[in-house]
Design an enzyme around this catalytic site. Structure first.
Site, mmCIF file in Angstrom:
data_model
loop_
_atom_site.group_PDB
_atom_site.id
_atom_site.type_symbol
_atom_site.label_atom_id
_atom_site.label_comp_id
_atom_site.label_asym_id
_atom_site.label_seq_id
_atom_site.Cartn_x
_atom_site.Cartn_y
_atom_site.Cartn_z
ATOM 1 N N SER A 230 4.267 12.437 -16.603
ATOM 2 C CA SER A 230 3.165 12.823 -17.487
ATOM 3 C C SER A 230 3.576 14.055 -18.285
ATOM 4 O O SER A 230 4.250 14.947 -17.746
ATOM 5 C CB SER A 230 1.900 13.125 -16.678
ATOM 6 O OG SER A 230 0.893 13.706 -17.496
ATOM 7 N N LYS B 16 1.360 15.773 -10.645
ATOM 8 C CA LYS B 16 2.373 15.204 -11.537
ATOM 9 C C LYS B 16 3.578 16.135 -11.660
ATOM 10 O O LYS B 16 4.731 15.682 -11.729
ATOM 11 C CB LYS B 16 1.783 14.897 -12.903
ATOM 12 C CG LYS B 16 0.684 13.844 -12.911
ATOM 13 C CD LYS B 16 1.107 12.543 -12.226
ATOM 14 C CE LYS B 16 2.066 11.725 -13.040
ATOM 15 N NZ LYS B 16 2.310 10.383 -12.407
ATOM 16 N N TYR C 25 -4.626 16.766 -10.592
ATOM 17 C CA TYR C 25 -3.739 15.766 -11.198
ATOM 18 C C TYR C 25 -2.501 16.435 -11.786
ATOM 19 O O TYR C 25 -1.366 16.000 -11.547
ATOM 20 C CB TYR C 25 -4.495 15.002 -12.285
ATOM 21 C CG TYR C 25 -3.627 14.031 -13.059
ATOM 22 C CD1 TYR C 25 -3.300 12.790 -12.513
ATOM 23 C CD2 TYR C 25 -3.141 14.346 -14.326
ATOM 24 C CE1 TYR C 25 -2.509 11.892 -13.210
ATOM 25 C CE2 TYR C 25 -2.346 13.454 -15.027
ATOM 26 C CZ TYR C 25 -2.028 12.227 -14.470
ATOM 27 O OH TYR C 25 -1.232 11.342 -15.164
ATOM 28 N N ASP D 230 0.869 -1.179 0.000
ATOM 29 C CA ASP D 230 0.000 0.000 0.000
ATOM 30 C C ASP D 230 0.903 1.225 0.000
ATOM 31 O O ASP D 230 1.583 1.502 0.995
ATOM 32 C CB ASP D 230 -0.900 -0.022 1.239
ATOM 33 C CG ASP D 230 -1.851 1.177 1.301
ATOM 34 O OD1 ASP D 230 -1.782 2.047 0.408
ATOM 35 O OD2 ASP D 230 -2.654 1.247 2.247
#
Length: 301
Positions: free
Chosen positions: A144, A161, A157, A65
């Protein structure tokens, strides 16, 4: 090719799944990590076990995890118990949020940063002591293109990133003297082959979202436009192209791996942006007298 022991986070689907399959088929010992392998991800664990048996490869599913430092260290301890070393760690686990930036709550922003950024630190804190003792290792990150070419409608997001890549690059300067290399694999957008968009979280403050009128609906037409751009550029290789890119990175000799590998079928030009940043960075580091911390092959500088 040298057989390496590899840990990959977020291996249940999409890019992570492509990476573990490519690396296993290339002959590496691959630990595909995910959480709750006895419950929620039991089916995925069984699918990977079947893939391993069917292809006669060494692909093992391991509980990890990324939101728990204890879990990260326990997974690394298990790998060391079974193999005695860890050569590569791939920080791939991540989540996506789509919607108007203002409509996301601060707690949602903290949540995505915890998964997309802080988890990389947790994994690194578990693997770097091992790699330093070995005097060699490789950290791979799934970045990304949005970290450099900012896009709307997924503000949390994009911010996460960008922060993740900054963390990865800053740490790369600190670990290179110990023989630890860093490669950030930079994918463009993939409209299929991943559950990233299907599992994307929306904003909690719906009342704010509605104040933007029809603008939030713009996101629903972007998939088709991305597919059209891919087609114009010769077609998308799908998420498997990312897995193959990581495989090819591992095949390169130590000391000859690039700092970034771009897998962008939309050809956004972030590779050109990075080349300029890299040159300016080395220029500034030279003035500071620390250019030796930039782990880039000399013939690629």
């Amino acid at each position: 090719m040298e057989r390496k022991v590899v840990l990959v986070t977020g291996s249940g689907s999409g890019i992570g799944r492509a990476i573990v399959e490519s690396l296993a088929l290339a002959g590496h010992v691959v630990y595909a990590s995910m959480r709750d392998i006895a419950g929620r991800n039991k089916a995925r664990r069984e699918e990977l076990a079947h893939f391993s048996q069917q292809n006669s490869v060494d692909l093992r599913v391991i509980e990890l995890d990324v939101l728990s430092e204890i879990s990260c260290k326990a997974a690394v301890d298990q790998i060391l118990f079974e193999e005695g070393r860890l050569d590569v760690a791939v920080n791939n686990a991540g989540m996506l949020m789509i919607g108007m930036g203002e409509a996301f709550s601060p707690s949602q922003l903290l949540q995505i940063f915890d998964t997309n950024v802080v988890s990389w630190l947790r994994v690194n804190r578990a693997v770097l002591p091992v790699m330093r003792r070995q005097g060699r290792g490789l950290l791979v990150y799934t970045g990304s293109t949005t970290a450099k070419l900012i896009e709307p409608f997924m503000t949390p997001y994009v911010a996460s990133k960008a922060a993740g890549e900054a963390l990865a690059e800053a740490m790369s300067f600190e670990v290179t003297r110990f023989g630890v290399e860093t490669v950030i694999v930079v994918p463009g957008a993939f409209t299929s082959g991943t559950e990233h968009f299907a599992d994307a979280r929306g904003p909690e403050t719906v009342a704010v979202q509605t104040q933007y009128g029809d603008l939030p609906n713009t996101v629903f037409g972007l998939g088709d436009k991305l597919d059209a751009i891919d087609a114009a550029n010769g077609g998308s290789g799908g998420v498997q192209a990312v897995g193959d890119a990581v495989r090819d990175v591992l095949a390169l000799p130590h000391g000859e791996r690039p700092s970034r590998v771009f897998v962008d079928f939309q050809e956004k030009g972030t590779d050109e942006m990075h080349a300029l940043t890299q040159a300016k960075q080395e220029e500034f580091f030279t003035k500071l007298g620390i250019d030796g911390l930039i782990s880039i092959p000399k013939d690629k500088r």
